[in-house]
Write a protein that holds these residues in place. Structure first.
Motif: not given
Length: 425
Positions: A57-64, A99-105
């Motif tokens: 359910s998330t954008p493909a950019e997140l998987a990349a 940690g910061r990046r995953r919180a923002r995502q």
């Protein structure tokens, strides 16, 4: 094959490793460094399968980004355990950044920690496979020490990631709150008719283009708390989302009504109100929110200052009209009720009660007499007096309207509802 004395445990319970064993452990992990990207890609594949309900359910950019981040984490982690130089910087900085990046995502913290646990397990299994396939000549004791090292490092990683994730989440919440309050302020000022701002407001408040909205306003008395106690909780129970702010002596909220009516909201808010509160639906969405805010604020002000109530502004249009012009209202009261108000107190009260009951019961002397507990002929006699004093006849629609508005203006509405006198107490 490395040999040496077994590990010792310090008085604090920490495993002490000899320099010889430390070198053997580093050499063991160094055998995996050339395979770091392959191992990382396998970890990513397993993650996307294990938590596919979230990632689908998330954008493909997140998987990349997950794939790139996993490669970087595994590469640096293996170099760190192998005692090799880290040209990209310290591993601890990478953990904080992750940690910061995953919180923002918006990746849930439990998924982040689960990913690191999975990564450590895959690394450990890869090390075991190297030993089984004789690509790594190391005894079981060193292998156990290597496993202990990587699992101990996981605890440190998790602590750093959790701290960074939570700090970033709090920062984002504060930024989001400030942005929502700013949007509500500008909507109350009338910016909702600007298409560009309206689109921003819909994004910040998570509104659909066709969502029905309303404004609730509670009047704040100086030094007192809001007369509405946790309104968002009650509204959530009927699936009405709301956003709240304080502005110029008012505690106000933007409500997303969905399929609900204003009466549904009134039923929820009344038990939790201890002051003057009004609601007004916006007839034109965000563009009309400022008008709804103003009308709700004025409607709340028509309630008695020492009383409480939650009303619909649409049900108090006469009060709103009267409150717009004090001069006109004073003339209206003087022309319609001046002679009655000049009577002695007891007689004045009797005539006003009679007039109110007569208008309330659609000019029926019988029903008015029932309310006043007197004879029907008494009501007829008193109404004759009222006609003589006011020179107005309720049988004429215009005169009836003037008398009703005048009663509302002095705080004695014919329907008996709550109202603050506009001119005369």
């Amino acid at each position: 094959m490395a040999t040496g004395a077994g590990p010792r445990t310090s008085s604090t319970g920490k495993v002490e490793i000899s320099p010889e064993d430390q070198r053997a452990i580093q050499e063991a992990w160094a055998t995996l460094v050339p395979e770091s990207d392959r191992i990382a890609d396998e970890i990513t594949r397993m993650l996307l399968v294990k938590d596919r309900e979230f990632y689908e359910s998330t954008p493909a950019e997140l998987a990349a980004d997950i794939r790139a981040g996993t490669r970087e984490n595994i590469r640096r982690g293996l170099r760190n355990m192998a005692g090799q130089p880290q040209p990209e910087g310290r591993a601890v900085d990478l953990w904080r950044d992750t940690g910061r990046r995953r919180a923002r995502q918006g990746v849930p913290l439990e998924l982040v920690l689960s990913a690191y646990s999975l990564g450590v397990r895959v690394l450990w299994e890869a090390l075991l496979e190297h030993q089984r396939s004789h690509r790594l000549e190391v005894d079981e004791r060193v292998l156990i020490l290597a496993g202990h090292a990587v699992w101990s490092a996981l605890d440190v990683q998790n602590n750093i990631i959790v701290d960074a994730y939570r700090r970033e989440s709090l920062r984002m919440q504060r930024l989001d709150l400030r942005r929502r309050l700013s949007v509500l302020d500008r909507l109350a000022e009338g910016r909702g008719s600007d298409p560009i701002f309206a689109e921003e407001a819909r994004q910040v408040l998570d509104l659909g283009a066709d969502d029905r909205i309303a404004c609730v306003v509670a009047i704040l008395d100086p030094g007192a708390e809001s007369p509405l106690r946790m309104p968002e909780d009650g509204l959530e129970r009927i699936d009405v989302a709301s956003h709240w702010h304080v502005r110029g002596g008012h505690h106000f909220g933007l409500l997303v009504l969905g399929e609900h009516r204003i009466d549904d909201v009134l039923r929820v808010l009344r038990p939790m109100s201890s002051g003057r509160v009004a609601i007004m639906a916006s007839r034109t969405g965000l563009a009309g929110f400022a008008t709804a805010f103003q009308l709700a604020a004025r409607a709340a002000a028509t309630l008695p200052e020492d009383g409480r109530g939650v009303v619909s502004a649409a049900d108090r249009l006469p009060e709103l009209l009267l409150s717009r012009s004090r001069e006109v209202t004073e003339v209206l009261v003087a022309e319609a009720l001046g002679q009655i108000l000049a009577q002695p107190v007891a007689h004045r009260r009797m005539l006003l009660d009679t007039l109110g009951a007569y208008l309330k019961h659609d000019l029926s002397p019988t029903h008015a007499a029932d309310e006043l507990t007197c004879h029907r002929n008494t009501v007829i006699y008193r109404m004759r007096q009222i006609r003589e004093l006011t020179r107005l006849d309720p049988q004429r629609p215009r005169d009836r309207l003037l008398l009703a508005l005048a009663l509302i203006a002095i705080g004695r509405p014919p329907d008996g509802g709550p109202v603050a006198p506009v001119v005369i107490g």
